[in-house]
Design a protein around this motif. Structure first.
Motif, PDB file in Angstrom:
ATOM      1  N   ILE A 192       0.871  -1.188   0.000  1.00  0.00           N
ATOM      2  CA  ILE A 192       0.000   0.000   0.000  1.00  0.00           C
ATOM      3  C   ILE A 192       0.905   1.234   0.000  1.00  0.00           C
ATOM      4  CG2 ILE A 192      -1.867   1.208   1.145  1.00  0.00           C
ATOM      5  CD1 ILE A 192      -2.556  -1.585   0.013  1.00  0.00           C
ATOM      6  N   ILE A 193       0.727   2.055  -1.044  1.00  0.00           N
ATOM      7  CA  ILE A 193       1.537   3.277  -1.151  1.00  0.00           C
ATOM      8  C   ILE A 193       0.618   4.492  -1.086  1.00  0.00           C
ATOM      9  CG2 ILE A 193       3.364   2.148  -2.465  1.00  0.00           C
ATOM     10  CD1 ILE A 193       2.162   3.328  -4.993  1.00  0.00           C
ATOM     11  N   ASP A 194       1.221   5.619  -0.660  1.00  0.00           N
ATOM     12  CA  ASP A 194       0.465   6.876  -0.520  1.00  0.00           C
ATOM     13  C   ASP A 194       0.821   7.788  -1.674  1.00  0.00           C
ATOM     14  OD1 ASP A 194      -0.892   9.123   0.222  1.00  0.00           O
ATOM     15  OD2 ASP A 194       0.466   9.674   1.866  1.00  0.00           O
ATOM     16  N   ASN A 195      -0.085   7.898  -2.651  1.00  0.00           N
ATOM     17  CA  ASN A 195       0.100   8.837  -3.770  1.00  0.00           C
ATOM     18  C   ASN A 195      -0.894   9.982  -3.702  1.00  0.00           C
ATOM     19  OD1 ASN A 195       2.270   7.788  -5.208  1.00  0.00           O
ATOM     20  ND2 ASN A 195       1.003   6.196  -6.148  1.00  0.00           N
ATOM     21  N   GLU A 196      -1.546  10.142  -2.556  1.00  0.00           N
ATOM     22  CA  GLU A 196      -2.572  11.173  -2.424  1.00  0.00           C
ATOM     23  C   GLU A 196      -1.923  12.488  -1.974  1.00  0.00           C
ATOM     24  OE1 GLU A 196      -6.782  11.937  -0.054  1.00  0.00           O
ATOM     25  OE2 GLU A 196      -5.952   9.927  -0.231  1.00  0.00           O
ATOM     26  N   PRO A 223      -0.842  32.980   6.151  1.00  0.00           N
ATOM     27  CA  PRO A 223      -0.182  31.771   5.619  1.00  0.00           C
ATOM     28  C   PRO A 223      -1.233  30.697   5.279  1.00  0.00           C
ATOM     29  CG  PRO A 223       0.891  32.519   7.626  1.00  0.00           C
ATOM     30  CD  PRO A 223      -0.362  33.312   7.516  1.00  0.00           C
ATOM     31  N   PRO A 224      -0.950  29.835   4.262  1.00  0.00           N
ATOM     32  CA  PRO A 224      -1.892  28.764   3.892  1.00  0.00           C
ATOM     33  C   PRO A 224      -1.920  27.663   4.946  1.00  0.00           C
ATOM     34  CG  PRO A 224       0.108  28.594   2.569  1.00  0.00           C
ATOM     35  CD  PRO A 224       0.228  29.873   3.349  1.00  0.00           C
ATOM     36  N   THR A 225      -2.999  26.851   4.969  1.00  0.00           N
ATOM     37  CA  THR A 225      -3.143  25.701   5.873  1.00  0.00           C
ATOM     38  C   THR A 225      -3.234  24.428   5.039  1.00  0.00           C
ATOM     39  OG1 THR A 225      -5.547  25.933   5.870  1.00  0.00           O
ATOM     40  CG2 THR A 225      -4.331  27.072   7.614  1.00  0.00           C
ATOM     41  N   ALA A 226      -2.807  23.267   5.655  1.00  0.00           N
ATOM     42  CA  ALA A 226      -2.778  22.001   4.909  1.00  0.00           C
ATOM     43  C   ALA A 226      -3.191  20.841   5.799  1.00  0.00           C
ATOM     44  CB  ALA A 226      -1.385  21.750   4.340  1.00  0.00           C
ATOM     45  N   THR A 227      -3.849  19.830   5.196  1.00  0.00           N
ATOM     46  CA  THR A 227      -4.162  18.547   5.846  1.00  0.00           C
ATOM     47  C   THR A 227      -3.761  17.423   4.903  1.00  0.00           C
ATOM     48  OG1 THR A 227      -6.402  18.530   4.930  1.00  0.00           O
ATOM     49  CG2 THR A 227      -6.125  19.518   7.109  1.00  0.00           C
ATOM     50  N   ASP A 228      -3.598  16.164   5.477  1.00  0.00           N
ATOM     51  CA  ASP A 228      -3.167  15.032   4.645  1.00  0.00           C
ATOM     52  C   ASP A 228      -3.840  13.765   5.148  1.00  0.00           C
ATOM     53  OD1 ASP A 228      -1.360  14.084   2.475  1.00  0.00           O
ATOM     54  OD2 ASP A 228      -0.583  12.846   4.096  1.00  0.00           O
ATOM     55  N   ASN A 229      -4.073  12.814   4.235  1.00  0.00           N
ATOM     56  CA  ASN A 229      -4.718  11.553   4.614  1.00  0.00           C
ATOM     57  C   ASN A 229      -3.877  10.761   5.615  1.00  0.00           C
ATOM     58  OD1 ASN A 229      -2.870  11.139   2.392  1.00  0.00           O
ATOM     59  ND2 ASN A 229      -3.581   9.017   2.301  1.00  0.00           N
ATOM     60  N   LYS A 257       3.599  25.815  -1.446  1.00  0.00           N
ATOM     61  CA  LYS A 257       3.689  24.385  -1.693  1.00  0.00           C
ATOM     62  C   LYS A 257       3.657  23.632  -0.370  1.00  0.00           C
ATOM     63  CE  LYS A 257       7.622  22.825  -3.250  1.00  0.00           C
ATOM     64  NZ  LYS A 257       8.728  22.545  -4.197  1.00  0.00           N
ATOM     65  N   ALA A 258       2.866  22.495  -0.333  1.00  0.00           N
ATOM     66  CA  ALA A 258       2.823  21.610   0.833  1.00  0.00           C
ATOM     67  C   ALA A 258       3.357  20.247   0.401  1.00  0.00           C
ATOM     68  CB  ALA A 258       1.412  21.476   1.368  1.00  0.00           C
ATOM     69  N   ILE A 259       4.314  19.661   1.197  1.00  0.00           N
ATOM     70  CA  ILE A 259       4.895  18.340   0.918  1.00  0.00           C
ATOM     71  C   ILE A 259       4.620  17.460   2.123  1.00  0.00           C
ATOM     72  CG2 ILE A 259       6.993  17.070   0.329  1.00  0.00           C
ATOM     73  CD1 ILE A 259       8.176  19.671  -0.717  1.00  0.00           C
ATOM     74  N   ASP A 260       3.922  16.251   1.881  1.00  0.00           N
ATOM     75  CA  ASP A 260       3.644  15.351   2.996  1.00  0.00           C
ATOM     76  C   ASP A 260       4.808  14.383   3.193  1.00  0.00           C
ATOM     77  OD1 ASP A 260       3.422  13.411   1.061  1.00  0.00           O
ATOM     78  OD2 ASP A 260       1.251  13.193   1.231  1.00  0.00           O
ATOM     79  N   GLU A 266       1.388  19.421  -3.147  1.00  0.00           N
ATOM     80  CA  GLU A 266       0.224  20.164  -3.601  1.00  0.00           C
ATOM     81  C   GLU A 266       0.598  21.642  -3.620  1.00  0.00           C
ATOM     82  OE1 GLU A 266      -2.049  20.513  -5.501  1.00  0.00           O
ATOM     83  OE2 GLU A 266      -3.718  19.421  -4.589  1.00  0.00           O
ATOM     84  N   ILE A 267       0.150  22.328  -4.641  1.00  0.00           N
ATOM     85  CA  ILE A 267       0.475  23.750  -4.815  1.00  0.00           C
ATOM     86  C   ILE A 267      -0.813  24.540  -4.835  1.00  0.00           C
ATOM     87  CG2 ILE A 267       1.447  25.452  -6.420  1.00  0.00           C
ATOM     88  CD1 ILE A 267       3.432  23.319  -7.308  1.00  0.00           C
ATOM     89  N   CYS A 268      -0.795  25.702  -4.186  1.00  0.00           N
ATOM     90  CA  CYS A 268      -1.888  26.659  -4.302  1.00  0.00           C
ATOM     91  C   CYS A 268      -1.276  28.029  -4.547  1.00  0.00           C
ATOM     92  CB  CYS A 268      -2.788  26.655  -3.058  1.00  0.00           C
ATOM     93  SG  CYS A 268      -2.055  27.389  -1.599  1.00  0.00           S
ATOM     94  N   SER A 269      -2.071  28.915  -5.005  1.00  0.00           N
ATOM     95  CA  SER A 269      -1.569  30.274  -5.282  1.00  0.00           C
ATOM     96  C   SER A 269      -2.684  31.273  -5.062  1.00  0.00           C
ATOM     97  CB  SER A 269      -1.056  30.360  -6.726  1.00  0.00           C
ATOM     98  OG  SER A 269      -2.113  30.176  -7.643  1.00  0.00           O
ATOM     99  N   PHE A 270      -2.274  32.506  -4.895  1.00  0.00           N
ATOM    100  CA  PHE A 270      -3.227  33.620  -4.845  1.00  0.00           C
ATOM    101  C   PHE A 270      -2.556  34.818  -5.495  1.00  0.00           C
ATOM    102  CE2 PHE A 270      -0.764  33.724  -0.960  1.00  0.00           C
ATOM    103  CZ  PHE A 270      -0.459  35.061  -0.743  1.00  0.00           C
TER     104      PHE A 270
END
Length: 790
Positions: A192-196, A223-229, A257-260, A266-270
């Motif tokens: 089982i690998i995490d590609n999410e 600042p941006p906020t992030a969550t991960d599975n 940019k957020a790196i798990d 995952e990238i977001c911008s404004f």
């Protein structure tokens, strides 16, 4: 005596004193009733053949001996060299001597299974985590198992398919066992690998204006906020700008940019949009006053260019309505200058330039004019070109002439004066002469062309028309003459009428018009009466002949053309057909008449039935399944024919004669009928039961026995009970020995079947009596004595 096996004949001779002899014989039959001897084989234990549920076993046939001294025949079942099933199989070996005496021994062949089942090797599985989870539910195909025994095996895997597997590698073990306890196991890996990607949320877009007097704006963002599975603890968030920074004018995109922990990004911008709403600083020249240059409508003017600065420190675009130096027209000219920075902020300033004019205009000299009087007038309305005038101002001067252009000028000379005046009140004048003369012809009204039909029943027409009117500019009354005159008779076609008039000055005018006489009268056309006919034999049409129509016309019958849409003799289709005929006269006038041709069909269709069919009943049945050729039909109409038969092919037909009737009906309801017969014969013998043989003793003190037996049962495929007769009949006296009885079953179709059985009559006292007093006995079978006891 010792008698060998088999039949031995004993011959006895009696001789009296006179040497008379009598001979009798009898036979002694010695049968072998002793069983042969056969060796007892050992039991056999073997493994199944590879990948087979059986084992091919070859064994030695046991030896056997017999009291007759002849080697007995030994046969074993199951035979040596065949495949034996798993488990115990009893083999029986039988030794049989020539007299049919037999002895048997048995031994056991045991086939055991020590072969492991075959288990297919599963493929390793790699799956992504379930959405929003750090695990994955994995469905996999359970491996298949086969066994040499052929039995269906179940496979158990742990963890089972459909289990939830954690991140990383997990071992799945699958095993199976056959009924003999042989076990096989295989393993595979579920990874089982995490590609999410993590979920990253940026702030909304930001809008700001430049700080006062600066080309930038100080901007602060959340600042941006992030969550991960797999949890948020190890997520690293970075942005390409600090949270507070000086942002240049325009649109700046901030990327975060957020790196798990699994390296998924995952990238977001404004967007940060900085606008400049501060106007530039603009300075214009002062007002200017001057006069036009000599011979020009403008003055060459030099003024100080506008200048500007801006908070953006970028270039400012200055746009003035005119550039210095410039040619300025007479009057007041406002110069407007606009300063625009890169953000389209504008500042405006204006100044005026005043230019005055003191120079007279220039006017062209017109030519004198010579004209005729206007048509039907004693004067001439003269329109002349207003002479061109120019002015140093560049503005067209106002030119006025007296008498004005476009009025009626009297015969003779008239002087015209034209004056040009510019916008500053400066003026100049010129004169020319207008001369009017009279050379005008009289006016004759143009007659209208006339088109008339021929008079009824004629090829000409009498035409009345209005004589055209004449006028002259002199006002005198004029007469008009036309040829041919009104009221004349005009022939077919076009005729020219000429009309003319002259005034007192000898001026002449002529006009012409055309009188066209046309023929619009239709010819008279008469058709034949309606026709009825029937189709020609074997055809879908009828040959029809009709009388051609006749026609007359007001312009004569010579040029009339008569045509019909069918020839005088033609093949007409069934139904109602309308024949149209047309008469066209020389002028193209048409008349149409028509008549109807009705063709009916009274001819029967052609119907072909199958030939007669003869067959026999199906085996064991009272009927026969019969396939016959379907009826076919054609019709003179060439249209479909409906065929209706009393039965369809194939059909089950009873024994006997069956008549099939077919009817063909065409579209005109004409019918034809055909029939054929199907004959089903019964050629199958009846079934009769086989009676058992009968063994009886002779009746007391009789050489015969009255034997009554049951008549055997019989059945027949027809379902009707057959008649059974036996010979010799039941209940009669049967002779000593074997008598064959024949029973015959006969069905209604004469088919018969027979069986035989034997009635054997025996009696021991007869032989004894025979021995005491030799006398002739009826013939008996050789086996009779084998049934006697002494």
């Amino acid at each position: 005596m010792d008698v060998k096996m088999g039949v031995t004949t004993i011959r006895c001779t009696a001789t009296d004193t006179s040497q008379n002899e009598e001979v009798c014989t009898f036979v002694i039959t010695v049968n072998d009733a002793e069983k042969p001897n056969i060796d007892q084989p050992d039991d056999i234990l073997v493994n199944t053949d590879p990948e087979q549920p059986t084992a091919v076993v070859s064994y030695n046939i046991p030896d056997a001996t017999d009291n007759s001294g002849i080697q007995p025949t030994v046969q074993c079942q199951p035979q040596s060299g065949i495949a034996f099933q798993l488990g115990d199989t009893q083999v029986t070996c039988t030794a049989t001597d020539d007299s049919g005496n037999s002895a048997s021994v048995t031994f056991t062949v045991t086939v055991i299974d020590n072969e492991k089942p075959q288990l297919s090797q599963p493929t390793d599985i790699t799956e992504n985590t379930d959405p929003g989870q750090d695990r994955a539910t994995v469905q996999y195909d359970t491996p298949t198992a086969t066994d040499n025994s052929g039995e269906s095996l179940s496979v158990i895997c742990q963890p089972a398919s459909g289990s939830s597997f954690p991140l990383g590698e997990s071992i799945v073990r699958c095993s199976t066992s056959d009924s003999s306890g042989n076990t096989q196991e295989e393993t595979f890996t579920v990874n089982i690998i995490d590609n999410e990607k993590p979920s990253l949320t940026c702030t909304i877009d930001i809008s700001a204006t430049t700080d006062p007097g600066k080309s930038t704006a100080s901007v602060t963002f959340i600042p941006p906020t992030a969550t991960d599975n797999a949890g948020s603890a190890d997520i690293i968030i970075t942005c390409d700008h600090p949270e507070t920074f000086d942002c240049d004018m325009g649109e700046t995109t901030v990327f975060c940019k957020a790196i798990d922990a699994s390296g998924n990004e995952e990238i977001c911008s404004f967007k940060v949009t900085v606008t400049d709403d501060e106007k530039p600083q603009l300075t214009c020249s002062g007002d200017v006053s001057t006069t036009t240059d000599l011979g020009s409508s403008t003055a060459s003017v030099q003024f100080t260019p506008a200048s500007a600065t801006d908070n953006s420190l970028k270039d400012v675009t200055i746009d003035c309505s005119e550039d210095s130096p410039m040619d300025v027209k007479m009057g007041v000219t406002t110069i407007r200058c606009t300063a625009t920075d890169t953000s389209q902020n504008e500042e405006i300033c204006t100044f005026v330039i005043t230019v005055n004019d003191a120079e007279k205009p220039n006017i062209d000299q017109p030519d004198d004019i010579l004209v005729n009087t206007d048509p039907e007038q004693p004067t001439a309305v003269v329109s002349y070109n207003i002479p061109d005038a120019t002015d140093n101002s560049g503005i067209q001067p106002t030119v006025q002439c007296q008498p004005q252009s476009g009025i009626a000028f009297q015969l003779g000379d008239t002087q015209v004066t034209c004056t040009a005046t510019d916008d500053s009140g400066n003026s100049a004048s010129v004169t020319f002469t207008v001369t009017v003369i009279d050379n005008e012809k009289p006016q004759l009204s143009q007659p209208t062309d006339i088109t008339e039909n021929t008079d009824p029943g004629q090829n000409r027409a009498t035409v009345q028309y209005d004589t055209p009117t004449a006028t002259d500019n002199s006002g005198e009354s004029l007469s008009v003459i036309c040829q041919p005159a009104s009221g004349s008779s005009f022939p077919l076609g076009e005729s020219i009428v000429r009309c003319s008039t002259s005034d007192s000055s000898g001026n002449t005018q002529e006009e012409t018009f055309t009188v066209t006489i046309i023929d619009n009268e239709k010819p008279s056309l008469t058709c034949t009466i309606d026709i009825s006919a029937t189709t020609d034999p074997g055809k879908s049409t009828a040959s029809v002949t009709f009388i051609p129509p006749t026609a007359t016309d007001n312009a004569g019958s010579a040029g009339i053309i008569i045509t019909c849409d069918h020839p005088e003799t033609f093949d007409c289709d069934m139904g109602e057909t309308t024949v149209f005929c047309k008469a066209i006269d020389a002028s193209g006038n048409e008349e149409i008449c028509s008549f109807k041709v009705t063709v009916t069909d009274d001819e029967k269709p052609q119907l072909t039935c199958s030939g007669d069919v003869s067959t026999t009943t199906d085996l064991g049945s009272s009927t026969a399944s019969v396939q016959f050729t379907p009826a076919s039909a054609t019709d003179n109409s060439l249209k479909d024919v409906t065929i209706d038969c009393s039965e369809d092919s194939p059909m089950d037909v009873k024994m006997g004669v069956t008549t099939i009737r077919c009817t063909a009906t065409d579209t005109s309801q004409n019918e034809e009928v055909c029939t054929f017969v199907i004959t089903v014969n019964d050629a199958e013998k009846p079934n009769i039961d086989q009676p058992d043989d009968i063994l009886v003793n002779t009746d007391p003190e009789q050489p015969t026995a009255v034997v009554s037996y049951n008549i055997p049962d019989a059945t027949d495929n027809s379902g009707i009970q057959p008649t059974v007769q036996c010979q010799p009949q039941s209940g009669i006296a049967f002779q000593l020995g074997d008598t064959q009885v024949t029973c015959t079953a006969t069905d209604d179709s004469g088919n018969s079947a027979s069986v035989t059985f034997t009635v054997t009559v025996i009696g021991k006292y007869i032989f004894i009596k025979y021995l005491k007093s030799v006398r002739q006995l009826p013939p008996v079978s050789s086996n009779l004595f084998s049934k006697l006891t002494f």
